[in-house]
Write a protein that holds these residues in place. Structure first.
Motif, PDB file in Angstrom:
ATOM      1  N   PHE A  63       0.856  -1.186   0.000  1.00  0.00           N
ATOM      2  CA  PHE A  63       0.000   0.000   0.000  1.00  0.00           C
ATOM      3  C   PHE A  63       0.895   1.240   0.000  1.00  0.00           C
ATOM      4  O   PHE A  63       1.800   1.370   0.836  1.00  0.00           O
ATOM      5  CB  PHE A  63      -0.905   0.027   1.224  1.00  0.00           C
ATOM      6  CG  PHE A  63      -1.963  -1.038   1.240  1.00  0.00           C
ATOM      7  CD1 PHE A  63      -3.166  -0.850   0.570  1.00  0.00           C
ATOM      8  CD2 PHE A  63      -1.756  -2.238   1.910  1.00  0.00           C
ATOM      9  CE1 PHE A  63      -4.151  -1.831   0.579  1.00  0.00           C
ATOM     10  CE2 PHE A  63      -2.728  -3.219   1.925  1.00  0.00           C
ATOM     11  CZ  PHE A  63      -3.925  -3.021   1.249  1.00  0.00           C
ATOM     12  N   ARG A  64       0.635   2.141  -0.933  1.00  0.00           N
ATOM     13  CA  ARG A  64       1.376   3.409  -1.002  1.00  0.00           C
ATOM     14  C   ARG A  64       0.389   4.567  -1.103  1.00  0.00           C
ATOM     15  O   ARG A  64      -0.722   4.411  -1.610  1.00  0.00           O
ATOM     16  CB  ARG A  64       2.297   3.453  -2.226  1.00  0.00           C
ATOM     17  CG  ARG A  64       3.454   2.483  -2.219  1.00  0.00           C
ATOM     18  CD  ARG A  64       4.345   2.723  -3.435  1.00  0.00           C
ATOM     19  NE  ARG A  64       5.531   1.889  -3.436  1.00  0.00           N
ATOM     20  CZ  ARG A  64       5.579   0.681  -3.971  1.00  0.00           C
ATOM     21  NH1 ARG A  64       4.496   0.174  -4.559  1.00  0.00           N
ATOM     22  NH2 ARG A  64       6.688  -0.034  -3.933  1.00  0.00           N
ATOM     23  N   ARG A  65       0.840   5.732  -0.635  1.00  0.00           N
ATOM     24  CA  ARG A  65       0.087   6.965  -0.854  1.00  0.00           C
ATOM     25  C   ARG A  65       0.803   7.757  -1.938  1.00  0.00           C
ATOM     26  O   ARG A  65       1.969   8.112  -1.789  1.00  0.00           O
ATOM     27  CB  ARG A  65      -0.012   7.781   0.436  1.00  0.00           C
ATOM     28  CG  ARG A  65      -0.837   7.070   1.507  1.00  0.00           C
ATOM     29  CD  ARG A  65      -0.985   7.879   2.789  1.00  0.00           C
ATOM     30  NE  ARG A  65       0.322   8.272   3.293  1.00  0.00           N
ATOM     31  CZ  ARG A  65       0.709   9.538   3.444  1.00  0.00           C
ATOM     32  NH1 ARG A  65      -0.092  10.527   3.124  1.00  0.00           N
ATOM     33  NH2 ARG A  65       1.904   9.808   3.915  1.00  0.00           N
ATOM     34  N   LEU A  66       0.114   8.011  -3.042  1.00  0.00           N
ATOM     35  CA  LEU A  66       0.686   8.738  -4.169  1.00  0.00           C
ATOM     36  C   LEU A  66       0.005  10.097  -4.305  1.00  0.00           C
ATOM     37  O   LEU A  66      -0.940  10.409  -3.583  1.00  0.00           O
ATOM     38  CB  LEU A  66       0.517   7.923  -5.456  1.00  0.00           C
ATOM     39  CG  LEU A  66       1.056   6.479  -5.435  1.00  0.00           C
ATOM     40  CD1 LEU A  66       0.775   5.802  -6.766  1.00  0.00           C
ATOM     41  CD2 LEU A  66       2.548   6.464  -5.116  1.00  0.00           C
ATOM     42  N   GLY A  67       0.497  10.887  -5.258  1.00  0.00           N
ATOM     43  CA  GLY A  67      -0.083  12.205  -5.491  1.00  0.00           C
ATOM     44  C   GLY A  67       0.648  13.278  -4.718  1.00  0.00           C
ATOM     45  O   GLY A  67       1.408  12.993  -3.773  1.00  0.00           O
ATOM     46  N   GLU A 124      -2.750  11.837  -1.558  1.00  0.00           N
ATOM     47  CA  GLU A 124      -4.198  11.649  -1.532  1.00  0.00           C
ATOM     48  C   GLU A 124      -4.679  10.446  -2.322  1.00  0.00           C
ATOM     49  O   GLU A 124      -5.877  10.134  -2.318  1.00  0.00           O
ATOM     50  CB  GLU A 124      -4.889  12.915  -2.060  1.00  0.00           C
ATOM     51  CG  GLU A 124      -4.787  13.128  -3.573  1.00  0.00           C
ATOM     52  CD  GLU A 124      -3.479  13.759  -4.027  1.00  0.00           C
ATOM     53  OE1 GLU A 124      -3.397  14.178  -5.187  1.00  0.00           O
ATOM     54  OE2 GLU A 124      -2.545  13.846  -3.206  1.00  0.00           O
ATOM     55  N   VAL A 125      -3.775   9.741  -3.010  1.00  0.00           N
ATOM     56  CA  VAL A 125      -4.158   8.592  -3.838  1.00  0.00           C
ATOM     57  C   VAL A 125      -3.713   7.309  -3.138  1.00  0.00           C
ATOM     58  O   VAL A 125      -2.527   7.138  -2.824  1.00  0.00           O
ATOM     59  CB  VAL A 125      -3.533   8.680  -5.244  1.00  0.00           C
ATOM     60  CG1 VAL A 125      -3.866   7.429  -6.054  1.00  0.00           C
ATOM     61  CG2 VAL A 125      -4.013   9.938  -5.963  1.00  0.00           C
ATOM     62  N   LEU A 126      -4.650   6.424  -2.889  1.00  0.00           N
ATOM     63  CA  LEU A 126      -4.330   5.127  -2.298  1.00  0.00           C
ATOM     64  C   LEU A 126      -4.030   4.148  -3.430  1.00  0.00           C
ATOM     65  O   LEU A 126      -4.880   3.895  -4.280  1.00  0.00           O
ATOM     66  CB  LEU A 126      -5.503   4.623  -1.458  1.00  0.00           C
ATOM     67  CG  LEU A 126      -5.328   3.214  -0.862  1.00  0.00           C
ATOM     68  CD1 LEU A 126      -4.166   3.170   0.112  1.00  0.00           C
ATOM     69  CD2 LEU A 126      -6.623   2.754  -0.184  1.00  0.00           C
ATOM     70  N   ALA A 153      -0.804  -6.909  -9.940  1.00  0.00           N
ATOM     71  CA  ALA A 153      -2.093  -6.272 -10.193  1.00  0.00           C
ATOM     72  C   ALA A 153      -2.228  -5.056  -9.288  1.00  0.00           C
ATOM     73  O   ALA A 153      -1.720  -5.051  -8.156  1.00  0.00           O
ATOM     74  CB  ALA A 153      -3.228  -7.262  -9.951  1.00  0.00           C
ATOM     75  N   ASP A 154      -2.905  -4.014  -9.779  1.00  0.00           N
ATOM     76  CA  ASP A 154      -3.026  -2.747  -9.059  1.00  0.00           C
ATOM     77  C   ASP A 154      -4.484  -2.392  -8.802  1.00  0.00           C
ATOM     78  O   ASP A 154      -5.374  -2.714  -9.598  1.00  0.00           O
ATOM     79  CB  ASP A 154      -2.412  -1.598  -9.864  1.00  0.00           C
ATOM     80  CG  ASP A 154      -0.900  -1.699  -9.953  1.00  0.00           C
ATOM     81  OD1 ASP A 154      -0.323  -2.483  -9.181  1.00  0.00           O
ATOM     82  OD2 ASP A 154      -0.316  -0.992 -10.790  1.00  0.00           O
ATOM     83  N   VAL A 155      -4.687  -1.673  -7.685  1.00  0.00           N
ATOM     84  CA  VAL A 155      -5.953  -0.997  -7.409  1.00  0.00           C
ATOM     85  C   VAL A 155      -5.599   0.427  -6.975  1.00  0.00           C
ATOM     86  O   VAL A 155      -4.819   0.607  -6.037  1.00  0.00           O
ATOM     87  CB  VAL A 155      -6.760  -1.685  -6.295  1.00  0.00           C
ATOM     88  CG1 VAL A 155      -8.062  -0.913  -6.031  1.00  0.00           C
ATOM     89  CG2 VAL A 155      -7.060  -3.123  -6.659  1.00  0.00           C
ATOM     90  N   THR A 156      -6.147   1.424  -7.656  1.00  0.00           N
ATOM     91  CA  THR A 156      -5.844   2.814  -7.349  1.00  0.00           C
ATOM     92  C   THR A 156      -7.143   3.563  -7.074  1.00  0.00           C
ATOM     93  O   THR A 156      -8.091   3.475  -7.852  1.00  0.00           O
ATOM     94  CB  THR A 156      -5.102   3.494  -8.514  1.00  0.00           C
ATOM     95  OG1 THR A 156      -3.892   2.764  -8.774  1.00  0.00           O
ATOM     96  CG2 THR A 156      -4.760   4.935  -8.182  1.00  0.00           C
TER      97      THR A 156
END
Length: 525
Positions: free
Chosen positions: A430-434, A438-440, A488-491
């Motif tokens: 799990f990363r926080r991007l943006g 604000e993007v999980l 595989a990704d979930v954003t």
């Protein structure tokens, strides 16, 4: 007139202890100790030096205690019966021995070999992996720039008994650990280390404000600017008025500089600048000056260089109203000079390099509003708020780990803030991007890898998955080692915030779909 020297040493010592704190008391205790040595009275000499050590600590001049501590150790080694039936005094001497080693970190006026000798002696008495010894060796290696050795000793320190009677304040140990980890570029680990100081009842009168100051830069670096802002306001409310808190002021100035609060930071600098002429030690003066120079330099770039700050006179320096650009140069010169003094004593260039890296820092985040002091109660945990289960709040690392804790999952937090766990056949990150975190982003990686010659089959599998399933988005990655990694990704964009209950649902969905994907990969022939 009868002087202390004209009477018995015991009476003179009793009178000296009643003198007010200050140089007169120290001078009289030094004379009594020297007279006791000359007359062959080791018991009075030991008692006078114990009192002298306490006097130096009261004055905030820890570096001056090194010689009397060394003499006390030698006296007790030669005459151990002096402490017979007084185990508390033996323990007190070991604590003073620890404090004398710590003085090495605070000033270049303590010779390196003296500090090392006292530390080696402490290791012989307590054991090489005792908590106090491991901590001091860790901090000494870090001070000298030997990070591998510091990390090695950090592991021993972390595994040791935190209640050792010679250890430093256990309530402040989390902050000391966090400061090291933050300096090694591990902000998430630093915040994790602060947990005991922030989540429980304060175990020290310096807490939680010292821990809040230690977390300011790590919170900024992990995208939690709002929490850093609340922590700064709450901690500075106390630190602004306590002389003993001077070492924490550099963190507040760096927060203001790197968090975009330049005008407020200049207010803090103007208020605290007189303390730079009477610092707790050379290390805190160096760090305050470096943080102030960074703040002033960024303020000049932002068009605030014309502001004038009053600097009181000190010694030969006259009082003057100094513009920010000029003050930046003065503070940078002081910081680099002190760093050079440490490095000359240490035989390394580490402190100069550390200060240079501070001065080269750039803002980490857009400024967020600073809350008013009266908005934050004394027991505020420095959270940006206390949202209910259904109340949206900005996504944070703390919220993410809380969601996993609520599920009872095992995980670890990487230095860059990535949260990693294993569920079945999948490793999920799990990363926080943006720009504001604000993007999980959740990435599931199947443990099973396929040979590179099955590329067409792997693509077909991922295409079929993406056709039949909404989540997660599957793909093939070739790491170049002859195998194929299926991930595989979930954003999810959470720019408008996320409720705690909603975040648990999102995390659960990412884990369950990621694990299902990895199980399908594992089931391939």
């Amino acid at each position: 007139m009868t002087t202390f020297r004209d009477r018995g040493l015991a009476d003179a010592l009793a009178d000296a202890r009643d003198l007010p704190d200050g140089e007169a008391r120290c001078a009289e205790l030094e004379r009594i100790a020297a007279r006791a040595d000359a007359t062959g009275d080791p018991r009075t000499g030991l008692a006078a030096r114990f009192a002298l050590i306490e006097a130096y600590l009261q004055l905030g001049e820890r570096w001056r205690m090194v010689e009397p501590v060394r003499r006390c150790v030698a006296t007790v080694d030669a005459r151990p019966e002096l402490l017979d039936g007084r185990p508390g005094e033996a323990e007190r001497l070991r604590r003073h021995q620890r404090q004398a080693v710590e003085a090495l970190f605070g000033t270049p006026r303590v010779p390196l070999d003296q500090g090392r000798s006292l530390l080696d002696d402490l290791a012989d008495r307590l054991g090489p992996h005792a908590g106090p010894v491991a901590e001091l060796r860790c901090r000494l290696a870090d001070h000298l720039g030997d990070e591998p050795a510091a990390r090695h000793e950090y592991d021993h320190w972390s595994a040791a008994d935190a209640s050792h009677p010679v250890a430093g304040c256990p309530g402040c140990a989390p902050a000391r650990r966090a400061e090291l980890l933050a300096g090694w570029g591990e902000p998430a680990a630093a915040l994790a280390a602060l947990g005991p100081a922030l989540d429980g009842e304060p175990a020290c009168t310096d807490q939680p404000e010292r821990a809040l100051a230690a977390g300011l830069l790590p919170w900024l670096r992990t995208g939690e600017a709002a929490r850093a802002a609340r922590a700064h306001v709450r901690a500075y409310r106390r630190h602004r008025r306590e002389r003993a808190a001077f070492p924490q002021l550099a963190a507040h100035l760096r927060f203001c500089a790197l968090g975009g609060h330049l005008a407020h930071g200049l207010d803090v600098l103007a208020e605290q600048l007189p303390g730079l002429d009477h610092p707790a030690d050379d290390l805190s003066a160096m760090e305050f000056a470096a943080a102030g120079a960074l703040l002033c330099g960024l303020a000049v770039e932002a068009g605030l260089g014309g502001r004038r700050i009053h600097r009181p006179g000190h010694g030969p320096r006259p009082a003057a109203d100094v513009d920010v650009a000029t003050l930046a140069g003065q503070l940078q010169s002081l910081a680099t000079t002190l760093a050079g003094s440490f490095d000359a004593r240490n035989g390394t260039g580490h402190q100069s390099g550390r200060i240079a890296s501070w001065l080269a820092e750039r803002p980490l985040a857009e400024p967020v509003p600073l809350p008013a002091e009266d908005e934050i109660p004394d027991d505020d945990p420095a959270e940006p708020g206390s949202p209910g289960e259904e109340e949206p709040a900005p996504l944070s690392l703390r919220m993410l780990t809380a969601a996993l804790d609520a599920r009872g999952d095992a995980y670890r937090v990487e230095p860059d803030g990535t949260v990693v766990g294993r569920w079945g056949e999948a490793v999920v990150q799990f990363r926080r991007l943006g720009p504001q975190g604000e993007v999980l982003h959740a990435r599931a990686v199947a443990l099973r890898r396929l040979p590179a010659d099955r590329r067409a089959e792997a693509y077909a599998f991922c295409n079929a998955w993406n056709h039949d399933r909404l989540l997660p988005a599957a793909y093939v990655h070739d790491p170049g080692d002859g195998t194929l990694l299926l991930a595989a990704d979930v954003t999810t964009d959470l720019a408008y915030g996320v409720a705690r209950a909603q975040l648990v649902v999102l995390v659960t969905s990412a884990v369950s779909t990621g694990a299902a994907y990895a199980e399908a990969v594992a089931a391939l022939p």
